[in-house]
Design a protein around this motif. Structure first.
Motif, PDB file in Angstrom:
ATOM      1  N   ARG A  56     -45.551  25.162 -35.282  1.00 41.58           N
ATOM      2  CA  ARG A  56     -46.625  25.043 -34.293  1.00 41.58           C
ATOM      3  C   ARG A  56     -47.968  25.552 -34.799  1.00 41.58           C
ATOM      4  O   ARG A  56     -49.009  25.192 -34.252  1.00 41.58           O
ATOM      5  CB  ARG A  56     -46.245  25.827 -33.028  1.00 41.58           C
ATOM      6  N   ALA A 112     -51.094  23.089 -35.796  1.00 39.34           N
ATOM      7  CA  ALA A 112     -51.784  22.450 -34.672  1.00 39.34           C
ATOM      8  C   ALA A 112     -52.807  23.391 -34.054  1.00 39.34           C
ATOM      9  O   ALA A 112     -53.947  22.991 -33.763  1.00 39.34           O
ATOM     10  CB  ALA A 112     -50.763  22.000 -33.618  1.00 39.34           C
ATOM     11  N   THR A 113     -52.431  24.664 -33.878  1.00 41.04           N
ATOM     12  CA  THR A 113     -53.361  25.628 -33.297  1.00 41.04           C
ATOM     13  C   THR A 113     -54.509  25.939 -34.249  1.00 41.04           C
ATOM     14  O   THR A 113     -55.670  26.027 -33.833  1.00 41.04           O
ATOM     15  CB  THR A 113     -52.613  26.925 -32.930  1.00 41.04           C
ATOM     16  N   TYR A 160     -50.834  14.728 -30.189  1.00 44.37           N
ATOM     17  CA  TYR A 160     -51.262  15.356 -31.442  1.00 44.37           C
ATOM     18  C   TYR A 160     -50.781  14.529 -32.626  1.00 44.37           C
ATOM     19  O   TYR A 160     -49.649  14.023 -32.626  1.00 44.37           O
ATOM     20  CB  TYR A 160     -50.688  16.773 -31.530  1.00 44.37           C
ATOM     21  N   GLU A 189     -54.185  23.733 -24.436  1.00 34.48           N
ATOM     22  CA  GLU A 189     -53.039  23.071 -25.055  1.00 34.48           C
ATOM     23  C   GLU A 189     -52.107  22.475 -24.007  1.00 34.48           C
ATOM     24  O   GLU A 189     -51.493  21.431 -24.241  1.00 34.48           O
ATOM     25  CB  GLU A 189     -52.288  24.054 -25.944  1.00 34.48           C
ATOM     26  N   GLY A 196     -49.236  23.418 -29.876  1.00 36.45           N
ATOM     27  CA  GLY A 196     -49.594  24.583 -30.672  1.00 36.45           C
ATOM     28  C   GLY A 196     -48.914  25.843 -30.164  1.00 36.45           C
ATOM     29  O   GLY A 196     -47.982  25.800 -29.354  1.00 36.45           O
TER      30      GLY A 196
END
Length: 318
Positions: A98, A101-102, A171, A262, A269
């Motif tokens: 994850r 993505a963050t 995403y 999110e 994320g």
């Protein structure tokens, strides 16, 4: 690396370790005070007394809390953050899946924030008291006051539902499809970037005003130096220290405060992971995610402190 800088870094790393231990204690305590049984939630319709007892023993939740805490500390030092109740995968692996993505969303958000805040804050300070200065201050106040979820929903309604220009959610990894990633990240990054940019605009304006009123700026102007040169070489450079500070704080805040954005944009994320983990009482994931976010926050603060000496050579670590 000179001796003073090395001593400073080691001292800050020691402080960071102490803070992380404090974070673990607080999070561990709060998570176990939350009502609900994670083992019961994990089993769902597969619940039987035998399965419940076996899973509780396998996860270590049948042991005293103090034993669980020190066991968690020891495992965490080796990179073992436990196993997720929901997926059965190691928490470390879940977090690493994850994290990109963050990080990509936070990076895009801080770039948008800088593109908004630096020119607006600089212009407002150099034209203090003018009409556009008032407009910029009013707009920045509005940006700070607007809730993330409302702005996100408005962007989805306008750009996705009405115009059909951008995908409303989802995403795409940057490494697989840069254009697809850009189309998906634009709205959530703008959502977080506007709020951060509004805060930074006010700080930049204040920092530039402090520099403009300095005696050496008046001296430079009295020598007939061009206005552009004064702005770029003296005003901007000397105003960068507080800009670096607030920029680092906003970047760290984004990494730990993207839960709402999110969730609204279905962005996979760390924020969305924490949200889902809280709903399912996934203790190991909550603790691991908070520990990772706290570590990144402290690391960014350390890097900001080190950048001071690069931005302004007059600053020395001690």
């Amino acid at each position: 690396m000179n001796r003073k800088l090395l001593s400073f870094v080691l001292r800050r790393l020691g402080h960071t370790a102490i803070v992380l231990v404090g974070v673990i204690i607080v999070v561990f305590t709060l998570v176990h005070l939350v009502p609900g049984d994670p083992v019961r939630v994990a089993l769902g319709t597969r619940y039987t007394p035998e399965a419940y007892a076996a899973l509780r023993e396998a996860s270590g939740l049948d042991r005293p809390l103090i034993v669980q805490f020190f066991s968690y500390i020891g495992n965490a030092l080796t990179g073992d953050l436990g196993v997720s109740f929901r997926s059965g995968n190691p928490v470390t692996l879940v977090l690493l899946e994850r994290l990109p993505a963050t990080l990509s969303l936070a990076a895009a958000g801080i770039i948008i924030a800088l593109l908004i805040s630096f020119p607006l804050g600089l212009y407002a300070a150099l034209h203090e008291g003018k009409a556009l200065d008032g407009v910029i201050r009013a707009v920045s106040q509005f940006g700070v006051s607007v809730p993330d979820f409302w702005m996100g929903l408005m962007l989805i309604t306008f750009f996705s539902v009405t115009l059909g220009w951008l995908p409303p959610s989802g995403y795409v990894p940057l490494t697989e499809d840069p254009l697809g990633w850009a189309s998906h990240v634009l709205m959530p990054a703008f959502t977080v970037g506007v709020v951060a940019g509004s805060i930074m605009t006010r700080y930049i304006r204040s920092a530039v005003l402090d520099v403009v009123g300095s005696s050496y700026i008046r001296t430079a102007k009295s020598k007939g130096i061009k206005h552009r040169t004064v702005v770029m070489r003296h005003i901007v450079r000397n105003a960068l220290v507080p800009v670096v500070t607030i920029g680092g704080i906003q970047m760290a805040t984004m990494l730990g405060g993207l839960i709402v954005v999110e969730v609204v944009f279905a962005w996979p994320g760390l924020g969305r992971l924490v949200y889902d983990a809280v709903l399912s009482r996934d203790y190991a994931v909550i603790q691991g995610a908070v520990l990772l976010i706290a570590g990144m926050f402290l690391l960014i603060n350390l890097l900001v402190d080190l950048l001071y000496a690069v931005v302004d050579p007059r600053i020395r670590v001690s």
